[in-house]
Scaffold this motif. Structure first.
Motif, PDB file in Angstrom:
ATOM      1  N   CYS A 242       6.151  -9.794   7.152  1.00 35.38           N
ATOM      2  CA  CYS A 242       7.596  -9.760   6.891  1.00 35.38           C
ATOM      3  C   CYS A 242       7.880  -9.141   5.527  1.00 35.38           C
ATOM      4  CB  CYS A 242       8.167 -11.180   6.949  1.00 35.38           C
ATOM      5  SG  CYS A 242       8.176 -11.924   8.590  1.00 35.38           S
ATOM      6  N   ASN A 243       7.127  -9.586   4.513  1.00 30.48           N
ATOM      7  CA  ASN A 243       7.334  -9.057   3.167  1.00 30.48           C
ATOM      8  C   ASN A 243       7.063  -7.556   3.109  1.00 30.48           C
ATOM      9  OD1 ASN A 243       8.040 -11.574   2.214  1.00 30.48           O
ATOM     10  ND2 ASN A 243       5.986 -12.072   1.486  1.00 30.48           N
ATOM     11  N   LYS A 244       6.066  -7.112   3.856  1.00 33.99           N
ATOM     12  CA  LYS A 244       5.733  -5.685   3.876  1.00 33.99           C
ATOM     13  C   LYS A 244       6.861  -4.872   4.512  1.00 33.99           C
ATOM     14  CE  LYS A 244       1.487  -4.512   4.671  1.00 33.99           C
ATOM     15  NZ  LYS A 244       0.190  -4.236   5.368  1.00 33.99           N
ATOM     16  N   LEU A 245       7.447  -5.382   5.601  1.00 39.18           N
ATOM     17  CA  LEU A 245       8.565  -4.687   6.241  1.00 39.18           C
ATOM     18  C   LEU A 245       9.748  -4.539   5.287  1.00 39.18           C
ATOM     19  CD1 LEU A 245       8.567  -6.409   9.763  1.00 39.18           C
ATOM     20  CD2 LEU A 245       7.940  -4.040   9.281  1.00 39.18           C
ATOM     21  N   ILE A 246      10.009  -5.589   4.519  1.00 41.68           N
ATOM     22  CA  ILE A 246      11.118  -5.557   3.561  1.00 41.68           C
ATOM     23  C   ILE A 246      10.790  -4.608   2.410  1.00 41.68           C
ATOM     24  CG2 ILE A 246      12.434  -6.939   1.906  1.00 41.68           C
ATOM     25  CD1 ILE A 246      11.890  -9.356   3.848  1.00 41.68           C
ATOM     26  N   GLU A 247       9.558  -4.697   1.897  1.00 44.84           N
ATOM     27  CA  GLU A 247       9.131  -3.856   0.774  1.00 44.84           C
ATOM     28  C   GLU A 247       9.224  -2.373   1.117  1.00 44.84           C
ATOM     29  OE1 GLU A 247       5.139  -3.216  -2.022  1.00 44.84           O
ATOM     30  OE2 GLU A 247       5.023  -4.350  -0.151  1.00 44.84           O
TER      31      GLU A 247
END
Length: 338
Positions: A242-247
């Motif tokens: 999830c964090n990677k998608l946002i980043e």
């Protein structure tokens, strides 16, 4: 039979249909006549089990899905609702989910159930987040569609058989695969494109750095659909994906369920009344808000045609409403209420 012949090469099947402009001629080019007999047996099976066969040429085929290049030629559906509607939202995530994921699925379904135009929740009937998404939708009175990676005669995982029966009563279980198709790993990856392609937006509730839900998110992004993800702590592996998608700016960050509705232009039914209570609005401005409250973005000309005001006056009032924080210009001068 054509669907079976090219079930792992959808683009090839589409190219042949365009080239021959005829399914029969396209099928003959694959040189597998024995599939016709198998297809006849399949059709008989579907008739006896109340399963609908929907081809990409049918009006009942999902309109959003038909827009993607790798759409399946045929879908098989068992359920009580059709596969089209004004709003569809995919809710996906890891099979190995935490308790927080269930809370997020409940939060999404609760918010969406309060919308004037309620979306259909789409997921994949897998363990974890998928199951939570379907259960939450049913609990809050939303229709839900499960896209499975097997034939409809075989529910996987078996522990979700009862859930599948409940979904049939309040939605549909669908697949692109013939009966007796087992759980091939590649079929789950293929299934994800249907989940993404059917929907206006895809929410990744919880995912590690690698997982099927990231494939779904990537497909949605490639199809130019909105992607959302719940963030997690930097040191929490459960939210690494999830964090990677946002980043990478693939997904909008989800701070609460209203942020999903905000970005999609889906307004809560309570918003209009709150706006009318807080602001001393003119009759003309109130009329504009009431027109926008159906949840469908509109430009000044469309609003003017409905309410009888001039387009110039509507444009000015929309600007004033935007300055008051009551509407938002989302794209191409179309507005939604806040």
């Amino acid at each position: 039979a054509l669907n079976k012949c090219y079930e792992s090469s959808w683009r090839k099947a589409h190219e042949l249909l365009i080239h021959f402009d005829n399914a029969e001629k396209a099928f003959k080019s694959c040189n597998k006549p024995f599939l016709l007999e198998e297809a006849a047996r399949e059709i008989d099976y579907y008739k006896h089990n109340n399963i609908e066969i929907i081809t990409i040429k049918d009006e009942t085929y999902p309109v959003r899905l038909a827009q993607i290049a790798d759409a399946p030629l045929v879908l098989f559906s068992k359920g009580t609702r059709g596969l089209n509607g004004k709003r569809f939202l995919a809710v996906v995530g890891t099979r190995h989910s935490t308790a927080q994921a269930k809370k997020y699925c409940d939060m999404i379904a609760e918010y969406m159930s309060g919308l004037k135009i309620k979306p259909i929740i789409v997921s994949g009937l897998a363990y974890g987040v998928d199951s939570y998404a379907h259960h939450s939708a049913l609990h809050y009175g939303l229709d839900t569609i499960a896209v499975v990676a097997t034939g409809l005669d075989y529910i996987y995982p078996a522990s979700n058989k009862k859930l599948a029966e409940q979904i049939v009563e309040r939605g549909a279980v669908i697949t692109e695969y013939w009966s007796h198709t087992p759980t091939y790993p590649s079929n789950f990856v293929n299934r994800n494109r249907i989940v993404a392609g059917m929907c206006d937006g895809t929410v990744v509730v919880e995912s590690k750095e690698k997982g099927g839900s990231l494939i779904t998110a990537g497909a949605a992004f490639a199809y130019d659909r909105d992607v959302f993800a719940f963030p997690g702590r930097a040191d929490d592996p459960a939210y690494g994906g999830c964090n990677k998608l946002i980043e990478r700016n693939i997904a909008h960050i989800v701070t609460d369920s209203s942020s999903i509705g905000f970005n999609l232009g889906w307004t809560h039914t309570k918003v209009l009344q709150k706006s009318l209570d807080l602001f001393d609005l003119s009759i003309e401005k109130s009329a504009i808000l009431e027109i926008l409250d159906d949840g469908n973005p509109k430009d000044a000309a469309q609003i003017a045609e409905i309410c009888g005001q001039s387009a110039c006056d509507v444009s000015l009032r929309l600007l004033e409403l935007e300055m008051d924080g009551l509407v938002r210009n989302i794209s191409t001068n179309k507005y939604v209420p806040l």
